[in-house]
Motif scaffolding. Sequence first.
Motif, PDB file in Angstrom:
ATOM      1  N   LEU A  79      76.334   8.823   2.417  1.00 58.91           N
ATOM      2  CA  LEU A  79      75.830   9.238   3.727  1.00 58.91           C
ATOM      3  C   LEU A  79      76.369   8.303   4.800  1.00 58.91           C
ATOM      4  CD1 LEU A  79      72.030   9.572   2.733  1.00 58.91           C
ATOM      5  CD2 LEU A  79      73.815  11.300   2.427  1.00 58.91           C
ATOM      6  N   LEU A  80      76.357   8.820   6.024  1.00 55.48           N
ATOM      7  CA  LEU A  80      76.805   7.999   7.157  1.00 55.48           C
ATOM      8  C   LEU A  80      75.727   8.016   8.233  1.00 55.48           C
ATOM      9  CD1 LEU A  80      79.216   6.449   8.486  1.00 55.48           C
ATOM     10  CD2 LEU A  80      79.907   8.626   9.482  1.00 55.48           C
ATOM     11  N   LEU A  81      75.318   6.835   8.657  1.00 56.39           N
ATOM     12  CA  LEU A  81      74.339   6.699   9.743  1.00 56.39           C
ATOM     13  C   LEU A  81      75.103   6.342  11.005  1.00 56.39           C
ATOM     14  CD1 LEU A  81      71.461   6.185  10.948  1.00 56.39           C
ATOM     15  CD2 LEU A  81      71.512   3.934   9.843  1.00 56.39           C
ATOM     16  N   ASP A  82      74.978   7.174  12.050  1.00 59.54           N
ATOM     17  CA  ASP A  82      75.733   6.861  13.273  1.00 59.54           C
ATOM     18  C   ASP A  82      74.857   6.103  14.269  1.00 59.54           C
ATOM     19  OD1 ASP A  82      74.199   8.649  14.746  1.00 59.54           O
ATOM     20  OD2 ASP A  82      75.702  10.242  14.751  1.00 59.54           O
ATOM     21  N   GLY A  83      75.416   5.809  15.423  1.00 59.44           N
ATOM     22  CA  GLY A  83      74.709   4.988  16.403  1.00 59.44           C
ATOM     23  C   GLY A  83      73.591   5.733  17.114  1.00 59.44           C
ATOM     24  N   LEU A  84      73.530   7.058  16.945  1.00 60.54           N
ATOM     25  CA  LEU A  84      72.476   7.838  17.602  1.00 60.54           C
ATOM     26  C   LEU A  84      71.305   8.105  16.668  1.00 60.54           C
ATOM     27  CD1 LEU A  84      74.843  10.465  19.285  1.00 60.54           C
ATOM     28  CD2 LEU A  84      73.762   8.482  20.370  1.00 60.54           C
ATOM     29  N   GLY A  85      71.422   7.590  15.452  1.00 54.82           N
ATOM     30  CA  GLY A  85      70.338   7.805  14.485  1.00 54.82           C
ATOM     31  C   GLY A  85      70.525   9.078  13.669  1.00 54.82           C
ATOM     32  N   ASN A  86      71.723   9.671  13.699  1.00 52.43           N
ATOM     33  CA  ASN A  86      71.976  10.847  12.856  1.00 52.43           C
ATOM     34  C   ASN A  86      72.505  10.394  11.506  1.00 52.43           C
ATOM     35  OD1 ASN A  86      71.533  12.656  15.100  1.00 52.43           O
ATOM     36  ND2 ASN A  86      73.536  11.960  15.843  1.00 52.43           N
ATOM     37  N   VAL A  87      72.072  11.092  10.478  1.00 54.73           N
ATOM     38  CA  VAL A  87      72.574  10.795   9.140  1.00 54.73           C
ATOM     39  C   VAL A  87      73.262  12.045   8.605  1.00 54.73           C
ATOM     40  CG1 VAL A  87      71.931  10.198   6.773  1.00 54.73           C
ATOM     41  CG2 VAL A  87      70.778   9.096   8.689  1.00 54.73           C
ATOM     42  N   ARG A  88      74.489  11.844   8.116  1.00 55.26           N
ATOM     43  CA  ARG A  88      75.300  12.972   7.666  1.00 55.26           C
ATOM     44  C   ARG A  88      75.774  12.678   6.255  1.00 55.26           C
ATOM     45  NH1 ARG A  88      80.943  14.160   8.991  1.00 55.26           N
ATOM     46  NH2 ARG A  88      81.043  12.224  10.158  1.00 55.26           N
ATOM     47  N   ARG A  89      75.729  13.699   5.414  1.00 51.08           N
ATOM     48  CA  ARG A  89      76.291  13.532   4.064  1.00 51.08           C
ATOM     49  C   ARG A  89      77.804  13.634   4.179  1.00 51.08           C
ATOM     50  NH1 ARG A  89      73.905  17.719   0.624  1.00 51.08           N
ATOM     51  NH2 ARG A  89      72.441  16.305  -0.367  1.00 51.08           N
ATOM     52  N   ILE A  90      78.517  12.597   3.769  1.00 49.75           N
ATOM     53  CA  ILE A  90      79.987  12.621   3.885  1.00 49.75           C
ATOM     54  C   ILE A  90      80.661  12.795   2.530  1.00 49.75           C
ATOM     55  CG2 ILE A  90      80.056  11.300   6.050  1.00 49.75           C
ATOM     56  CD1 ILE A  90      80.925   8.862   4.326  1.00 49.75           C
ATOM     57  N   CYS A  91      79.885  12.721   1.484  1.00 48.70           N
ATOM     58  CA  CYS A  91      80.440  12.981   0.150  1.00 48.70           C
ATOM     59  C   CYS A  91      79.268  13.395  -0.730  1.00 48.70           C
ATOM     60  CB  CYS A  91      81.114  11.710  -0.380  1.00 48.70           C
ATOM     61  SG  CYS A  91      81.949  11.936  -1.950  1.00 48.70           S
ATOM     62  N   ARG A  92      79.380  14.547  -1.383  1.00 49.49           N
ATOM     63  CA  ARG A  92      78.245  14.976  -2.209  1.00 49.49           C
ATOM     64  C   ARG A  92      78.254  14.215  -3.527  1.00 49.49           C
ATOM     65  NH1 ARG A  92      80.224  17.618  -6.367  1.00 49.49           N
ATOM     66  NH2 ARG A  92      81.963  19.082  -6.165  1.00 49.49           N
ATOM     67  N   ALA A  93      77.153  14.310  -4.249  1.00 49.41           N
ATOM     68  CA  ALA A  93      77.083  13.636  -5.555  1.00 49.41           C
ATOM     69  C   ALA A  93      78.011  14.347  -6.529  1.00 49.41           C
ATOM     70  CB  ALA A  93      75.653  13.668  -6.073  1.00 49.41           C
ATOM     71  N   GLU A  94      78.561  13.577  -7.438  1.00 49.76           N
ATOM     72  CA  GLU A  94      79.368  14.179  -8.505  1.00 49.76           C
ATOM     73  C   GLU A  94      78.422  14.952  -9.422  1.00 49.76           C
ATOM     74  OE1 GLU A  94      83.193  11.873 -10.221  1.00 49.76           O
ATOM     75  OE2 GLU A  94      81.243  10.972 -10.544  1.00 49.76           O
ATOM     76  N   THR A  95      78.949  16.002 -10.047  1.00 48.79           N
ATOM     77  CA  THR A  95      78.090  16.795 -10.931  1.00 48.79           C
ATOM     78  C   THR A  95      78.709  16.889 -12.323  1.00 48.79           C
ATOM     79  OG1 THR A  95      79.251  18.853 -10.428  1.00 48.79           O
ATOM     80  CG2 THR A  95      77.394  18.273  -8.991  1.00 48.79           C
ATOM     81  N   TYR A  96      77.890  17.357 -13.249  1.00 46.66           N
ATOM     82  CA  TYR A  96      78.396  17.601 -14.600  1.00 46.66           C
ATOM     83  C   TYR A  96      79.590  18.550 -14.540  1.00 46.66           C
ATOM     84  CZ  TYR A  96      78.737  19.767 -19.170  1.00 46.66           C
ATOM     85  OH  TYR A  96      79.236  20.267 -20.354  1.00 46.66           O
ATOM     86  N   ASP A  97      79.519  19.572 -13.664  1.00 48.70           N
ATOM     87  CA  ASP A  97      80.622  20.540 -13.563  1.00 48.70           C
ATOM     88  C   ASP A  97      81.909  19.864 -13.102  1.00 48.70           C
ATOM     89  OD1 ASP A  97      79.064  22.570 -14.440  1.00 48.70           O
ATOM     90  OD2 ASP A  97      78.594  23.362 -12.445  1.00 48.70           O
ATOM     91  N   ASP A  98      81.801  18.894 -12.191  1.00 46.00           N
ATOM     92  CA  ASP A  98      83.004  18.159 -11.771  1.00 46.00           C
ATOM     93  C   ASP A  98      83.650  17.492 -12.988  1.00 46.00           C
ATOM     94  OD1 ASP A  98      82.583  18.698  -9.077  1.00 46.00           O
ATOM     95  OD2 ASP A  98      81.457  16.850  -8.736  1.00 46.00           O
ATOM     96  N   LEU A  99      82.816  16.853 -13.792  1.00 45.51           N
ATOM     97  CA  LEU A  99      83.360  16.120 -14.937  1.00 45.51           C
ATOM     98  C   LEU A  99      83.904  17.088 -15.988  1.00 45.51           C
ATOM     99  CD1 LEU A  99      80.715  13.276 -15.472  1.00 45.51           C
ATOM    100  CD2 LEU A  99      82.695  13.327 -13.970  1.00 45.51           C
ATOM    101  N   ASN A 100      83.217  18.219 -16.123  1.00 44.15           N
ATOM    102  CA  ASN A 100      83.604  19.163 -17.167  1.00 44.15           C
ATOM    103  C   ASN A 100      84.819  20.003 -16.789  1.00 44.15           C
ATOM    104  OD1 ASN A 100      83.023  20.072 -19.780  1.00 44.15           O
ATOM    105  ND2 ASN A 100      82.192  21.985 -18.959  1.00 44.15           N
TER     106      ASN A 100
END
Length: 438
Positions: free
Chosen positions: A401-422
């Motif tokens: 996640l990324l926290l900016d200077g305005l207090g917004n939080v954005r997901r910049i990379c999702r979690a890896e999943t079993y499907d990614d690995l498989n």
Amino acid sequence: MPMSQEFMQALFPKLAAINKKFAPPYHIYYEPGIRDTLRTLKNAFSFRQMDFKEFYAVKALPKPAIMDIIKSEDCGFDCSSIPELRLARYAGARPEDIMFTSNDTSEEELIEALRSCGGCILNLDGIEYIKKVQALGPFPNLISFRLHPGVSSADGSKDMRSMADPDSKYGVPIELIVEAYRQAYQAGATRFGLHTMVCSNNLDYTNLVATYKLLLDIAKRLLDELGIELEFVNVGGGLGIPYRPGDTPFDLEAFATECKESAVQFFELNGFVPSLFMESGRFVTGPHGVLVNRVINRYRKYIEFAGLQVAMPALMRVGMYSKAYHHCTVLEQDGFLIGEGSRPIIEVSGAGPICEGCDLVLKKGMLPDPREGDLFITHDTGAHGSAMGFNYNGRCRPQELLLDGLGNVRRICRAETYDDLNARHLGLEGDEHIIHLG
Ligand SMILES: Cc1ncc(COP(=O)(O)O)c(C=O)c1O
């Protein structure tokens, strides 16, 4: 001090809200901190006689959203592989904004570095690559070499043995460095730079001053022996950060001041001074990231453990390097600070679920006695953290996640999943995946 007060004050009161939307575990990075460090670095080195440029070491945190921030601060990128090159180009970096410093380099990498999207500044790790580059077509106009300083020293005041392992695989041995430029010149290069990277996580700025002086020393030899005026010298990364609360921070001002003195001397003697390039990773993003975990188990073996959701897939350093330490903070489950004296301070390790004893983010640190459900914050994960994570036991890397200077939080990379690995086990039915030898 590890995490800055400003980052803490921006993050901790928001943790409950963040966790509702993005359940831990996650790394979270603080944009204002990254921008501030880049500006401080550039300001420290801005002076009339010499240009300065930071090429952020992409390997430290290879995330498009982070690279957009770095690019918007007018920095370039140091890349060491094809994926890193592609990320830099995707971020809009121009050829002169990319230094490609690979080692044990393949032909495929040389082709991608030189031929795609207008090329880049190619920094060769050995004299033997000159012929390989020549074989690929016209030799680049601008070429750089990575120096292996061996056991020599710039001015005798610093023993480079303490900074560069003579057995290390990187760079052109100092005895061959002039010959490397002679051959590159004969191959067609007309513009030159020089690079080295001899120390890592160094809190003593004088080691980096010695590195800079060594590079100027080589610049002088190249001028005297070959008439080459180097366009830049690149001192690499290696600026340390205070991982432990008691560590003395790297003295950037003193480093810059001493570099400036050497640059002025060089200028006065030779009528020019090469631009100074740097490729810090850790110093720029390291302190501006933390790993937020939940304590999912609390157990005692012969020592005390907080069982966490994730350790090594998110942060290898503690398990991998015997001396690595990341400061940790335990918070109540909704993110509130634990009141002083409300819990005993105990010696405890923070462990993940991988079947390796070194799957730890903390080895025997002193913390308020953690409870199941608490938040467990690991500091300084903004560099060489998520990028180094691995998947043993099929364990996945957490979201970022990324926290900016305005207090917004954005997901910049999702979690890896079993499907990614498989995914790599799928689609292997075709003839190209089989050979009949019997
Ligand atoms: C060639 C090179 N440049 C720069 C860096 C960045 O180092 P740091 O993040 O310690 O500044 C590294 C790190 O491994 C490296 O190998």
